[in-house]
Scaffold this motif. Structure first.
Motif, short mmCIF file in Angstrom:
data_model
loop_
_atom_site.label_atom_id
_atom_site.label_comp_id
_atom_site.label_asym_id
_atom_site.label_seq_id
_atom_site.Cartn_x
_atom_site.Cartn_y
_atom_site.Cartn_z
N GLY A 157 37.31 44.43 40.31
CA GLY A 157 36.63 43.99 41.54
C GLY A 157 36.14 42.56 41.45
O GLY A 157 35.50 42.07 42.37
N GLY A 158 36.43 41.91 40.32
CA GLY A 158 35.99 40.52 40.16
C GLY A 158 34.47 40.42 40.12
O GLY A 158 33.77 41.44 39.97
N LYS A 187 43.69 50.84 33.90
CA LYS A 187 43.36 49.49 34.38
C LYS A 187 44.55 48.54 34.21
O LYS A 187 44.80 47.68 35.06
N ASN A 234 46.45 46.53 37.22
CA ASN A 234 46.74 45.09 37.26
C ASN A 234 48.22 44.81 37.48
O ASN A 234 48.58 43.85 38.15
N GLU A 241 48.61 45.16 40.99
CA GLU A 241 47.97 43.95 41.56
C GLU A 241 48.96 42.77 41.56
O GLU A 241 49.11 42.07 42.57
N TYR A 242 49.63 42.57 40.45
CA TYR A 242 50.63 41.48 40.37
C TYR A 242 51.71 41.67 41.44
O TYR A 242 52.13 40.73 42.10
N GLN A 254 48.50 33.61 34.09
CA GLN A 254 48.34 35.04 33.85
C GLN A 254 47.67 35.26 32.51
O GLN A 254 47.85 34.48 31.58
N LYS A 255 46.92 36.38 32.46
CA LYS A 255 46.25 36.69 31.19
C LYS A 255 46.97 37.79 30.42
O LYS A 255 46.57 38.11 29.32
N GLY A 256 47.98 38.39 31.00
CA GLY A 256 48.81 39.30 30.21
C GLY A 256 48.89 40.74 30.65
O GLY A 256 49.78 41.46 30.23
N ILE A 285 40.58 45.51 43.07
CA ILE A 285 41.41 44.46 43.70
C ILE A 285 42.55 45.08 44.53
O ILE A 285 42.95 44.50 45.53
C1 6PG Z 1 40.35 43.02 38.48
C2 6PG Z 1 41.38 42.01 38.00
C3 6PG Z 1 40.95 41.28 36.77
C4 6PG Z 1 42.02 40.34 36.23
C5 6PG Z 1 42.34 39.21 37.12
C6 6PG Z 1 43.16 38.09 36.49
O1 6PG Z 1 40.76 44.16 38.62
O2 6PG Z 1 39.19 42.67 38.72
O3 6PG Z 1 42.56 42.69 37.71
O4 6PG Z 1 40.65 42.24 35.80
O5 6PG Z 1 41.55 39.84 35.03
O6 6PG Z 1 42.97 39.66 38.25
O7 6PG Z 1 44.39 38.52 36.02
P1 6PG Z 1 45.51 37.41 35.69
O8 6PG Z 1 44.78 36.21 35.12
O9 6PG Z 1 46.42 38.02 34.70
O10 6PG Z 1 46.16 37.09 37.00
#
Ligand code: 6PG
Length: 471
Positions: free
Chosen positions: A132-133, A185, A189, A192-193, A262-264, A367
Motif C-alpha cells: 500500500g506504499g 506478497k 508484486n 502489480e508489474y 525495479q527492486k526485484g 497496490i
Molecule cells: C506495495 C509495493 C511495494 C514495492 C514497490 C516498488 O505493495 O506496496 O509492491 O512493496 O516495493 O511497488 O517495487 P519496484 O521498485 O520493484 O517497482
C-alpha cells in the motif's frame, strides 16, 4: 519514560516504518520504534506527539526493554543482508517466546532460512507482506502474514486494527505455513508489474494513435475508474496526468525519463513461475519491458535506423472504447496467471493457501486493489479448487465480451508499430490456454527426430519412438 511497556516494536523508521508505527498508535496500541538514525527517531517522536503512545530510541537495548513480553517486533528494513544484520543484533536482547515479524519484501527462501534459525533459539519468526506504499502504511495497508500461526495470533489484533478495511472487513489474514506471507506478497508484486505495464501500454496507444492530450487522458482514466476498471492503479494514473511540472513548463509526466527501475520482486515472480512450470507471460513481459526501457541509448539509435509506421487513422471514441475493453480483458488474464502460480506454489511448498482469502485481503489497501478482486474472491469462494480464473463460469462472459477488443487493438498496434507486449502476451496466453489442440505435437516429433526423446500418442497409451530418417 514511564514503566508501562509498549505493545509493539518496530525497527526501521524510514517512510514505511514511520507511517506503520503511527498507524499502530492511531489504533490505540502503544508502540516503540528503533532506528540507528537519530533524525528518524526524533522525527517519529515529534510526529507521534505523545511519548506515552509512541516513542523511539537509537539504542537497541532501550528499545527492547521498552516492549511488553512476549515482544512483538516488526522489521521494516530493506530486504536482503540488512534483515539478517538486524536479527543478529536483536537476538542477544530477546527472550524465548518473543516474536520477530519481517514486514519487508524478503525473498521467500530467506524467510524459511531465518525461521529455522530463530526457531532453534526459541524465538518466533514470520514474514508478513505489507502493501500500500507510504499512505497505505499510515491509513491501512493490506497485510499478508504467513508462517508461525501461533505467533501470528498474538499479533493478529494489532494487524487487524491497522489494516485497510473492505466493507468493514480487515484486509489481513493468515496466508499459510512457512514463507507463505512473503511468497503471496511476491506474486502480488508480479501482478502489480503486469497491471502497470498494461496501463502504460494503453496510455501509449491513446496518446500516439488517438492523439489524446494529458487532460483527455486524465478524463479517460478517471471515467474508467468509475466503472469495472475501478482500481488503485487506474485511479493514480488519472491523477498523474493532472500534475504540472514544478521545474518548468508543461506536465510532469512528459518530463519523466522513460526508464523504469525495479527492486526485484517482479523478476522473482517470473523466475519462480518458470521453476514451477506455471506460465505467467503477462508478468514475464512486464519485467522484460523494464529491462528494454533501460536500454534508452540503444533505443534512440535503433529508432533512427528503423523508424516506425505512421499509426492508421482511428476514431478517438472508438479507440477509447477498445482500450477500456482490452485493458479489462488483460487485467483479468494477469490476475488469472498470478493466482494460478499461487495455487500451484501452495501445493508445491505446502503453504496451504486459500486463494479466496488472498483475493479477499487484496480488495483494499494494496497496490493491486481493484473492483475485479471482489468478483475474483466470489469465484474462488464458489469453487476453492478452481485451477484457473479463466475456468470460473462467472468470468466467461467478462472475457468473451472483451477479448475481441483486445484482438483488434493488438492488430492495430502491430500495424502501427506501437509496442503492446503486455496486451499481446495476455491475448496469446488466453488463445493458447483456450486451445484444445496446440502445435506442440510437432515439437515432440522434432525432439524425437533429433534426440530420440520419445513422444506420447493421442490414440493409444504408452511411450513411443520413431526412426524418422530413412536409412
Ligand atoms: C506495495 C509495493 C511495494 C514495492 C514497490 C516498488 O505493495 O506496496 O509492491 O512493496 O516495493 O511497488 O517495487 P519496484 O521498485 O520493484 O517497482
Amino acid at each position: 519514560m514511564s514503566d508501562k511497556k509498549y505493545d509493539f516494536g518496530l525497527v526501521g523508521l524510514g517512510v514505511m516504518g514511520r507511517n506503520f508505527i503511527l498507524n499502530v498508535s492511531d489504533n490505540n496500541f502503544t508502540a516503540f520504534g528503533h532506528d540507528t538514525d537519530q533524525e528518524k527517531v526524533d522525527a517519529l517522536i515529534e510526529e507521534g506527539g505523545n511519548a506515552q503512545k509512541v516513542n523511539a530510541s537509537t539504542d537497541l537495548k532501550t528499545f527492547v526493554d521498552a516492549l511488553s513480553v512476549p515482544r512483538k517486533i516488526m522489521l521494516l528494513v530493506p530486504a536482503g543482508k540488512i534483515v539478517d544484520i538486524v536479527i543478529e543484533s536483536l537476538i542477544p536482547h530477546l527472550d524465548k517466546g518473543d516474536i520477530i515479524i519481517d514486514g519487508g519484501n524478503s525473498f521467500y527462501t530467506d524467510t524459511d532460512r531465518r525461521d529455522a534459525y530463530l526457531e532453534e533459539k526459541g524465538i518466533h519468526f514470520f514474514g508478513a507482506g505489507v502493501s500500500g506504499g507510504a499512505k497505505g502504511a499510515r491509513k491501512g495497508p493490506s497485510i499478508m502474514p504467513g508462517g508461525d500461526a501461533e505467533a501470528y495470533k498474538v499479533v493478529q489484533p494489532i494487524f487487524e486494527a491497522v489494516s485497510a478495511k473492505y466493507k468493514g472487513e480487515p484486509c489481513v489474514a493468515y496466508m499459510g505455513r512457512k514463507s507463505a506471507g512473503n511468497y503471496v506478497k511476491m506474486v502480488h508484486n508480479g501482478i502489480e508489474y503486469g497491471l502497470m505495464q498494461l496501463t502504460s501500454e494503453i496510455y501509449d496507444l491513446l496518446k500516439k494513435a488517438g492523439g489524446l492530450t494529458n487532460e483527455e487522458l486524465h478524463k479517460t482514466y478517471a471515467e474508467w475508474n468509475e466503472g469495472r476498471l475501478q482500481s488503485f492503479l487506474v485511479e493514480i494514473t488519472a491523477d498523474i496526468f493532472t500534475e504540472k511540472d514544478d521545474k518548468g513548463e508543461g506536465d510532469l509526466v512528459d518530463k519523466i525519463l522513460d526508464k523504469a527501475k525495479q527492486k526485484g520482486t517482479g523478476k522473482w515472480t517470473s523466475q519462480n513461475a518458470m521453476d514451477l512450470g506455471i506460465p505467467v507471460p503477462s508478468i514475464d513481459i512486464a519485467v522484460s519491458m523494464r529491462e528494454i526501457s533501460a536500454l534508452k541509448d540503444e533505443r534512440i539509435i535503433a529508432d533512427e535506423l528503423y523508424g516506425k509506421p505512421t499509426p492508421e487513422a482511428i476514431d478517438k471514441a472508438e479507440l477509447i472504447k477498445l482500450a477500456e475493453e482490452a485493458l479489462y480483458f488483460a487485467y483479468i488474464v494477469t490476475y488469472a496467471q498470478g493466482l494460478h502460480q499461487l495455487t500451484d506454489a501452495s501445493k508445491e511448498y505446502d503453504y496451504g493457501c486459500d486463494i479466496a482469502v488472498i483475493a479477499k485481503i487484496w480488495r483494499a489497501g494494496c497496490i493491486i486493489r481493484a473492483a475485479l478482486l471482489a468478483d475474483i474472491t466470489d469465484a474462488y469462494n464458489d469453487n476453492p479448487e478452481l485451477k484457473n480464473l479463466l475456468l470460473a463460469p462467472a468470468f466467461v462472459e467478462k472475457v468473451t465480451s472483451t477479448v475481441d477488443s483486445a484482438r483488434n487493438l493488438v492488430a492495430y498496434a502491430a500495424k502501427s508499430g506501437i509496442p503492446v507486449p503486455g496486451l499481446s502476451n495476455s491475448l496469446t496466453y488466453f488463445d493458447a490456454y483456450t486451445s484444445s489442440r496446440l502445435p506442440l505435437n510437432l515439437i515432440q516429433a522434432q525432439r524425437d527426430y533429433f534426440g530420440s526423446h520419445t513422444y506420447e500418442r493421442l490414440d493409444m497409451e504408452g511411450i513411443f519412438h520413431t526412426e524418422w530418417e530413412a536409412e
